[in-house]
Design an enzyme around this catalytic site. Structure first.
Site, mmCIF file in Angstrom:
data_model
loop_
_atom_site.group_PDB
_atom_site.id
_atom_site.type_symbol
_atom_site.label_atom_id
_atom_site.label_comp_id
_atom_site.label_asym_id
_atom_site.label_seq_id
_atom_site.Cartn_x
_atom_site.Cartn_y
_atom_site.Cartn_z
ATOM 1 N N THR A 100 21.991 0.235 -22.243
ATOM 2 C CA THR A 100 23.134 0.810 -21.425
ATOM 3 C C THR A 100 22.549 2.270 -21.019
ATOM 4 O OG1 THR A 100 24.591 0.300 -23.370
ATOM 5 C CG2 THR A 100 25.275 2.129 -21.892
ATOM 6 N N LYS A 175 30.113 -1.617 -18.740
ATOM 7 C CA LYS A 175 29.720 -1.384 -20.314
ATOM 8 C C LYS A 175 30.251 0.246 -20.322
ATOM 9 C CE LYS A 175 28.216 -1.076 -24.274
ATOM 10 N NZ LYS A 175 26.542 -1.016 -24.467
ATOM 11 N N LYS A 243 24.652 9.096 -26.350
ATOM 12 C CA LYS A 243 23.882 8.856 -25.147
ATOM 13 C C LYS A 243 24.737 8.265 -24.022
ATOM 14 C CE LYS A 243 21.787 5.212 -24.578
ATOM 15 N NZ LYS A 243 21.922 4.052 -24.082
#
Length: 292
Positions: A100, A175, A243
């Protein structure tokens, strides 16, 4: 099209990457692996994977290279350093980043891959450690349709909900939409479990009722039971979720979009991280709601 004679390179064998590589091996493909710490790849090596001592060597020997690393900075190092993929790749190689990461970084990788006569896809996943082990990941893909169709059989060894969302970067954008959804949902799941306990209910029985109704979600079905059992083992690390949320918040701001639910969830997870829970699973968020 790929054949079982084509060698698959896999870079990054963490909580999810190791299970994903194992699924590829079990499907009959020849797999070479590289990770910074060889010891972390011991189980895959014992199962028959070939170890490469550098990214450059792995790149030169593989038809498809899959990366599943931690942060955008890791992606940049793996792809753009002197010993990285794009400096050593052969024409016709398929590059699949399943980390990701930032949509703009995916676009940059595809642009430079095309200059090398290669194919690049961004293909981040959702489903956690359970989905990785069972080959039931959701895989969100960005890139050219031809490359997608060529490696679809390989992706199907790791997942079952696999959709080409658009051009390079589209997989990452999808995502991020996924992580935005989960972020607010995790707060709701924690509040629900805390409320059930505080009101004197059996939280397991409460889950039996509400997971089957309108409140149902993957997090409620799979992570709430871990919360109740005080099982903080990481299917997905707190530090990695932070993150992801930071990337999503940055991308939303670039688009001029307000995401207050995401901002609140990020604030809470950063508070959790400050309490020493960076390497815990995301379900550890319940600790902020359960403390006296």
């Amino acid at each position: 099209m790929l054949t079982y004679e084509d060698r698959i390179g896999f870079i990054g064998t963490g909580v999810m990457g190791a299970s994903m590589a194992k699924r590829i091996m079990n499907a009959g493909y020849h797999v070479s692996i590289y990770t910074r710490t060889k010891q972390k790849a011991t189980s895959l090596i014992n199962a028959g994977a070939d170890w490469e001592d550098s990214i450059a060597n792995l790149t030169k020997n593989c038809k498809v290279i899959i990366t599943m690393v931690g942060y955008p900075s890791d992606v940049e190092e793996v792809y753009f350093s002197d010993q990285g993929i794009l400096k050593n790749v052969a024409q016709g190689t398929y590059l699949v980043d399943m980390t990701t990461s930032k949509p703009k970084l995916a676009e940059q990788i595809e642009s430079e891959a095309e200059e090398k006569g290669c194919y690049a896809l961004d293909a981040p996943v959702s489903g956690g450690d359970i989905g990785a082990k069972n080959g039931k990941l959701t895989i969100m893909v960005g890139g050219k349709e031809k490359a997608y169709k060529d490696i679809l059989p390989l992706l199907q060894t790791m997942g079952e909900n696999i959709i080409l969302q658009g051009e390079a970067g589209a997989g990452q954008h999808t995502k991020l939409a996924n992580q935005i959804t989960i972020a607010s949902n995790m707060v709701g799941v924690c509040e629900a479990i805390a409320y059930a306990k505080k009101s004197g209910l059996n939280p397991e029985l409460v889950l039996d009722s509400i997971t089957a109704g309108a409140a149902g979600s993957w997090s409620l079905s799979n992570l709430a039971p871990r919360m109740i059992k005080e099982d903080d083992a990481p299917g997905f690390y707190v530090k990695h979720f932070i993150k992801d949320m930071k990337i999503a918040l940055e991308s939303a701001e670039e688009l001029g979009l307000s995401t207050p639910g995401l901002a609140l969830s990020l604030k809470l997870y950063e508070e959790l991280e400050a309490k020493g829970e960076a390497d815990s699973g995301t379900q550890a968020l319940i600790k902020l709601f359960s403390s006296p």
